[in-house]
Design a protein around this motif. Sequence first.
Motif, short mmCIF file in Angstrom:
data_model
loop_
_atom_site.label_atom_id
_atom_site.label_comp_id
_atom_site.label_asym_id
_atom_site.label_seq_id
_atom_site.Cartn_x
_atom_site.Cartn_y
_atom_site.Cartn_z
N ARG A 51 44.99 51.93 74.00
CA ARG A 51 46.42 52.18 74.18
C ARG A 51 47.19 50.91 74.55
O ARG A 51 48.31 50.69 74.06
N CYS A 52 46.60 50.09 75.42
CA CYS A 52 47.30 48.88 75.84
C CYS A 52 47.50 47.93 74.68
O CYS A 52 48.57 47.30 74.54
N VAL A 53 46.50 47.83 73.81
CA VAL A 53 46.59 46.95 72.65
C VAL A 53 47.62 47.48 71.66
O VAL A 53 48.47 46.73 71.16
N LYS A 54 47.57 48.76 71.40
CA LYS A 54 48.50 49.38 70.45
C LYS A 54 49.94 49.22 70.93
O LYS A 54 50.84 48.88 70.14
N ALA A 55 50.18 49.45 72.23
CA ALA A 55 51.53 49.36 72.76
C ALA A 55 52.08 47.94 72.70
O ALA A 55 53.24 47.71 72.37
N CYS A 56 51.22 46.97 73.00
CA CYS A 56 51.62 45.56 72.94
C CYS A 56 52.01 45.17 71.53
O CYS A 56 53.04 44.53 71.30
N ASP A 91 39.95 42.74 68.30
CA ASP A 91 38.86 42.51 69.25
C ASP A 91 38.87 41.10 69.83
O ASP A 91 37.86 40.64 70.38
N THR A 92 39.98 40.41 69.71
CA THR A 92 40.13 39.08 70.26
C THR A 92 41.63 38.76 70.38
O THR A 92 42.46 39.54 69.92
N LEU A 93 41.93 37.64 71.00
CA LEU A 93 43.33 37.21 71.07
C LEU A 93 43.68 36.43 69.82
O LEU A 93 42.91 35.57 69.38
N THR A 94 44.83 36.72 69.24
CA THR A 94 45.32 36.02 68.06
C THR A 94 46.84 35.89 68.21
O THR A 94 47.43 36.49 69.11
N PRO A 95 47.50 35.18 67.30
CA PRO A 95 48.97 35.14 67.33
C PRO A 95 49.61 36.51 67.08
O PRO A 95 50.81 36.67 67.25
N TYR A 96 48.79 37.47 66.64
CA TYR A 96 49.28 38.81 66.35
C TYR A 96 48.70 39.86 67.31
O TYR A 96 49.01 41.05 67.19
N ASN A 97 47.88 39.43 68.22
CA ASN A 97 47.22 40.35 69.16
C ASN A 97 47.14 39.67 70.52
O ASN A 97 46.30 38.80 70.73
N TRP A 98 48.02 40.06 71.44
CA TRP A 98 48.18 39.32 72.70
C TRP A 98 47.42 39.93 73.86
O TRP A 98 47.49 39.44 74.98
N ILE A 99 46.70 41.02 73.60
CA ILE A 99 45.81 41.62 74.59
C ILE A 99 44.67 42.28 73.83
O ILE A 99 44.87 42.81 72.74
N PHE A 100 43.45 42.20 74.38
CA PHE A 100 42.34 42.92 73.76
C PHE A 100 41.40 43.40 74.86
O PHE A 100 41.48 42.95 76.01
N VAL A 101 40.53 44.34 74.52
CA VAL A 101 39.60 44.89 75.49
C VAL A 101 38.21 44.34 75.19
O VAL A 101 37.63 44.59 74.14
N GLN A 102 37.70 43.58 76.14
CA GLN A 102 36.39 42.94 76.01
C GLN A 102 35.32 43.91 76.53
O GLN A 102 35.36 44.35 77.67
N GLU A 201 58.43 48.25 83.25
CA GLU A 201 57.03 47.85 83.21
C GLU A 201 56.68 47.27 81.84
O GLU A 201 57.29 47.63 80.83
N PRO A 202 55.67 46.40 81.78
CA PRO A 202 55.17 45.92 80.49
C PRO A 202 54.65 47.10 79.66
O PRO A 202 54.22 48.12 80.21
N ALA A 203 54.66 46.95 78.35
CA ALA A 203 54.26 48.04 77.45
C ALA A 203 52.83 48.49 77.70
O ALA A 203 52.52 49.69 77.64
N CYS A 204 51.92 47.55 77.98
CA CYS A 204 50.52 47.90 78.19
C CYS A 204 50.35 48.80 79.41
O CYS A 204 49.53 49.73 79.41
N VAL A 205 51.13 48.53 80.45
CA VAL A 205 51.05 49.31 81.70
C VAL A 205 51.50 50.75 81.46
O VAL A 205 50.84 51.71 81.85
N THR A 206 52.63 50.89 80.80
CA THR A 206 53.18 52.22 80.53
C THR A 206 52.25 53.04 79.65
O THR A 206 52.01 54.23 79.89
N ALA A 207 51.69 52.39 78.61
CA ALA A 207 50.82 53.10 77.68
C ALA A 207 49.55 53.60 78.37
O ALA A 207 49.07 54.71 78.08
N CYS A 208 49.01 52.80 79.25
CA CYS A 208 47.79 53.19 79.97
C CYS A 208 48.07 54.39 80.87
O CYS A 208 47.29 55.34 80.92
N ARG A 209 49.20 54.37 81.58
CA ARG A 209 49.52 55.48 82.47
C ARG A 209 49.82 56.75 81.69
O ARG A 209 49.50 57.87 82.15
N ASP A 210 50.40 56.61 80.50
CA ASP A 210 50.66 57.79 79.68
C ASP A 210 49.36 58.51 79.32
O ASP A 210 49.34 59.74 79.19
#
Length: 325
Positions: A51-56, A91-102, A201-210
């Motif tokens: 969810r955090c990745v998708k929201a970001c 599955d990694t950080l890129t210019p198009y993916n600013w958060i990922f889950v390791q 809140e940042p998008a990742c935070v809101t998405a996780c709580r949802d």
Amino acid sequence: MEISRRGFLALSSAIGASLLLGNNAEAVEGKYATLIDLTKCDGCKDEPIPRCVKACREYNKDRFPEPKKPIQPYWPRKTYEDWSDKKNKIDTLTPYNWIFVQKLNVDGQEINIPRRCMHCDNPPCVRECPFGALTKQPEGNSVINDKICFGGAKCRDVCPWHIPQRQAGVGIYLQILPKYAGGGVMYKCDLCKDKIRKGEEPACVTACRDRLKENAVFSFGERKAIYELAYRKAQEEGLYIYGDKQNGGTSTLYISKIPFEAIEKVLKAKKEKFQMPVKVENKIESKFNPIGKLVLASGFISMAAAFIGALSSRKTKKEDETNEK
């Protein structure tokens, strides 16, 4: 994008200021902080994208780079960094993916670690950017200005976690010296700067709580309250803390039931690109020779002056040609 003489002069001023003053800045605690509780993160195992990745990605999609092709390498390099055909890689950080889950297995225990910029109190990326493209905001986040970033990747080199990622074929370097200077633009999490400026809140935070409600992995709020929450939970639940001391302190804290030394040992053994070193000294304390920086700053300012002169000469030449007709 075209750059005017006034715009380039502003750029050169930012370069000079960054070079001459950047390393002398002191650590500043921001207004907000984030706590990431690794005891609660399951990586959204039942969903195709965390969810955090998708929201970001959804919130920042309009800011993703659109490179101009064909992309040309710049001297003396014969390669360039192009992620445009890997926009959906999560599955990694890129210019198009600013958060990922390791995802890791540490001594038989599964652990999921949301990874993004730590937003340091005294960020080396900000202090060492030779173009003044990075700034530390009052809210505590560090932000890249993509309008003046040359993609030199100094920010990534000095970041203890190597967070910023580069995309070639975009940015101001294309308008100045595309064959000889710059490599694109650097991208990373800016903590949803527009949202937190409005007290959201940042998008990742809101998405996780949802998804997880009161068991959300992310907690975001006033820095003092977040730090107190982290220390209290660590003491009451026997957890370990990461981010409060590393690199002189950050606005991103992790808590885990697994020691971060054990986590880092596994990351090193797997030769992961993004690790979590426990002993991280702030590189700002090892300053460049101030005389050397003065010389370097003078060089950049001279380059700016030469470029402005060239623009002026070209404009004059065009005016002369017009008058002759």
